[in-house]
Design an enzyme around this catalytic site. Sequence first.
Site, PDB file in Angstrom:
ATOM      1  N   CYS A 223       0.814  -1.226   0.000  1.00 15.81           N
ATOM      2  CA  CYS A 223       0.000   0.000   0.000  1.00 15.81           C
ATOM      3  C   CYS A 223       0.844   1.272   0.000  1.00 15.81           C
ATOM      4  O   CYS A 223       0.293   2.381  -0.057  1.00 15.81           O
ATOM      5  CB  CYS A 223      -0.938  -0.019   1.189  1.00 15.81           C
ATOM      6  SG  CYS A 223      -1.901  -1.543   1.268  1.00 15.81           S
TER       7      CYS A 223
ATOM      8  N   THR B 225       2.412  -8.020   8.273  1.00 18.56           N
ATOM      9  CA  THR B 225       1.118  -7.366   8.034  1.00 18.56           C
ATOM     10  C   THR B 225       0.752  -6.318   9.083  1.00 18.56           C
ATOM     11  O   THR B 225       0.086  -5.333   8.761  1.00 18.56           O
ATOM     12  CB  THR B 225      -0.023  -8.404   7.965  1.00 18.56           C
ATOM     13  OG1 THR B 225      -0.032  -9.174   9.175  1.00 18.56           O
ATOM     14  CG2 THR B 225       0.160  -9.332   6.772  1.00 18.56           C
TER      15      THR B 225
ATOM     16  N   HIS C 148      -2.884   7.932   6.108  1.00 20.59           N
ATOM     17  CA  HIS C 148      -3.041   6.587   5.561  1.00 20.59           C
ATOM     18  C   HIS C 148      -4.417   6.067   5.979  1.00 20.59           C
ATOM     19  O   HIS C 148      -5.166   5.583   5.157  1.00 20.59           O
ATOM     20  CB  HIS C 148      -1.919   5.688   6.047  1.00 20.59           C
ATOM     21  CG  HIS C 148      -1.952   4.323   5.442  1.00 20.59           C
ATOM     22  ND1 HIS C 148      -1.839   4.110   4.091  1.00 20.59           N
ATOM     23  CD2 HIS C 148      -2.131   3.089   6.001  1.00 20.59           C
ATOM     24  CE1 HIS C 148      -1.918   2.806   3.829  1.00 20.59           C
ATOM     25  NE2 HIS C 148      -2.097   2.170   4.970  1.00 20.59           N
TER      26      HIS C 148
ATOM     27  N   THR D 160      -8.477   0.348  10.123  1.00 21.89           N
ATOM     28  CA  THR D 160      -8.162  -0.845  10.914  1.00 21.89           C
ATOM     29  C   THR D 160      -7.868  -0.418  12.350  1.00 21.89           C
ATOM     30  O   THR D 160      -7.319   0.670  12.575  1.00 21.89           O
ATOM     31  CB  THR D 160      -6.937  -1.599  10.367  1.00 21.89           C
ATOM     32  OG1 THR D 160      -5.790  -0.756  10.430  1.00 21.89           O
ATOM     33  CG2 THR D 160      -7.169  -2.034   8.936  1.00 21.89           C
ATOM     34  N   PRO D 161      -8.225  -1.252  13.326  1.00 23.45           N
ATOM     35  CA  PRO D 161      -8.010  -0.866  14.727  1.00 23.45           C
ATOM     36  C   PRO D 161      -6.547  -0.538  15.034  1.00 23.45           C
ATOM     37  O   PRO D 161      -6.257   0.476  15.686  1.00 23.45           O
ATOM     38  CB  PRO D 161      -8.483  -2.101  15.499  1.00 23.45           C
ATOM     39  CG  PRO D 161      -9.535  -2.702  14.610  1.00 23.45           C
ATOM     40  CD  PRO D 161      -9.018  -2.499  13.208  1.00 23.45           C
TER      41      PRO D 161
ATOM     42  N   GLU E 102      -0.797   5.250  13.494  1.00 28.43           N
ATOM     43  CA  GLU E 102      -0.527   6.494  12.746  1.00 28.43           C
ATOM     44  C   GLU E 102      -0.735   7.708  13.649  1.00 28.43           C
ATOM     45  O   GLU E 102       0.026   8.680  13.580  1.00 28.43           O
ATOM     46  CB  GLU E 102      -1.422   6.590  11.513  1.00 28.43           C
ATOM     47  CG  GLU E 102      -1.087   7.806  10.638  1.00 28.43           C
ATOM     48  CD  GLU E 102      -1.806   7.805   9.300  1.00 28.43           C
ATOM     49  OE1 GLU E 102      -2.736   7.005   9.106  1.00 28.43           O
ATOM     50  OE2 GLU E 102      -1.434   8.639   8.438  1.00 28.43           O
TER      51      GLU E 102
ATOM     52  N   LYS F 153      -9.943   7.587   2.422  1.00 27.62           N
ATOM     53  CA  LYS F 153     -10.320   6.168   2.294  1.00 27.62           C
ATOM     54  C   LYS F 153     -11.712   5.930   2.865  1.00 27.62           C
ATOM     55  O   LYS F 153     -12.349   4.924   2.548  1.00 27.62           O
ATOM     56  CB  LYS F 153      -9.304   5.275   3.006  1.00 27.62           C
ATOM     57  CG  LYS F 153      -7.929   5.199   2.325  1.00 27.62           C
ATOM     58  CD  LYS F 153      -7.015   4.211   3.021  1.00 27.62           C
ATOM     59  CE  LYS F 153      -5.652   4.100   2.336  1.00 27.62           C
ATOM     60  NZ  LYS F 153      -4.795   5.282   2.541  1.00 27.62           N
TER      61      LYS F 153
ATOM     62  N   HIS G  20      -9.862   1.431   0.287  1.00 30.20           N
ATOM     63  CA  HIS G  20      -8.401   1.374   0.237  1.00 30.20           C
ATOM     64  C   HIS G  20      -7.975   0.867  -1.140  1.00 30.20           C
ATOM     65  O   HIS G  20      -8.207  -0.305  -1.476  1.00 30.20           O
ATOM     66  CB  HIS G  20      -7.911   0.454   1.339  1.00 30.20           C
ATOM     67  CG  HIS G  20      -6.430   0.506   1.580  1.00 30.20           C
ATOM     68  ND1 HIS G  20      -5.564   1.234   0.780  1.00 30.20           N
ATOM     69  CD2 HIS G  20      -5.657  -0.076   2.539  1.00 30.20           C
ATOM     70  CE1 HIS G  20      -4.331   1.089   1.220  1.00 30.20           C
ATOM     71  NE2 HIS G  20      -4.360   0.304   2.299  1.00 30.20           N
TER      72      HIS G  20
ATOM     73  N   PHE H 247       1.771  -3.334   3.906  1.00 27.15           N
ATOM     74  CA  PHE H 247       2.194  -4.639   4.397  1.00 27.15           C
ATOM     75  C   PHE H 247       3.672  -4.838   4.051  1.00 27.15           C
ATOM     76  O   PHE H 247       4.142  -4.443   2.985  1.00 27.15           O
ATOM     77  CB  PHE H 247       1.390  -5.745   3.717  1.00 27.15           C
ATOM     78  CG  PHE H 247      -0.013  -5.934   4.253  1.00 27.15           C
ATOM     79  CD1 PHE H 247      -0.485  -5.223   5.336  1.00 27.15           C
ATOM     80  CD2 PHE H 247      -0.874  -6.854   3.655  1.00 27.15           C
ATOM     81  CE1 PHE H 247      -1.769  -5.404   5.818  1.00 27.15           C
ATOM     82  CE2 PHE H 247      -2.159  -7.055   4.124  1.00 27.15           C
ATOM     83  CZ  PHE H 247      -2.612  -6.327   5.210  1.00 27.15           C
TER      84      PHE H 247
END
Length: 415
Positions: free
Chosen positions: A163, A270, A303, A307-308, A314, A335, A340, A399
């Site tokens: 990404c 990941t 970004h 996601t949790p 970030e 996003k 994404h 990732f």
Amino acid sequence: MKRRVVVTGLGAVTSLSLKVDDLWQRILRGESGIHALRLFDTTQYKVRFAGDIYDWSPGEYISGKDEKRIDRFTQFALVAGIDAVRDSGLDFSREDPFRCGVILGSGIGGLNEIEAQHSRLVLRGPDKVSAFTIPKLMVNAASGWVSIEYGLRGPNTAVATACASAANAIGDAIRTIERDEADIMITGGTEAAITPMGIAGFSNMRALSERNDEPTKASRPFDRDRDGFVLGEGAGLLVIEELEHARRRGAKIYAELLGYGASADGSHITAPDENGVGAAKAMERALADARLPPDEIVYINAHGTSTPLGDLAETKAVKTIFGPHAKKLSISSTKSQLGHLLGASGGVELIFCVLAVGKGIIPPTINLDTPDPECDLDYTPHHPRERDVPIAMSNSFGFGGHNASLIVGRLRGLA
């Protein structure tokens, strides 16, 4: 002194719109490009929605003959690239082709082709596998086809850092011009991973939101109730150019590319570093490259995947680098509206930073209904905001622990 690099052309392909001006207006209106998935039957899938371009038709740009020889991710890049070049006003017949190049990013490449030809192999035997299989699926097909479109013979590479691919590609393109290896580069990223295997793979690793009953509300960066990202697809390409070259031909200059920084987490294939150490280093290096103190940054296109772990990491990284100024930043994650786009995300999101700088408007983060107490910065919830944005930053993390930050600003210091 390094050569200065400016943005002179923009092109984007997304689920919300295929034209940059229209895309920007729809982003500011808080529209969502997420919907029930229509590209294939999802009856057996845990996740049945995405930001797919279900009515894709590149006929205006790509001949029917070539369309069969070019994978979907490369088609996105070609269309976005042609629009970016048209926007730039460039006439490549007047340029030295060895001074014009292409560097594009893609996280996965031709996943559609891999799946289609593997099915042929299994069901019909090896003689039925298409002769175009390899040139369609290879990650460098997109940069190759864009260079072929215009006969460009300068530096041409492909970047695959998940990404972060587009942001790393743009960074490499900036360096190419700074080092006087080219005057013009077409750069950015492209991705088309909304396939049966793509959805199943990301879903089974529990990376995707499973809000099948409310797709438009599924991508909710920095919200307490976020449960994963939403897969999108498309491309975001820019024409970037050495400043004096652009001035000599009277080009429209959107903004100047001021800094680029990259790093690795070096910790997990990941999951992000939970404290955002690698992400912080990328931002720190971009600021150092731009020779800017942190308080010069006004806006960050985060970004922010929803996601949790990622959104929290970030946030910690931003606080590490910006200190008290972190609370004064305007931040958003687009996003929330497009999903994404993986290896294409950094290209599209840099375009939004360029437009924020030029138009003085911060795009919103939609679906931020219940802020996560640990994500306590200003993420511009729900509505866009007018604010002078001389300088903006775009973050991309992938990732493999790849991190990249780009800084773009209003052109300054000219007589």
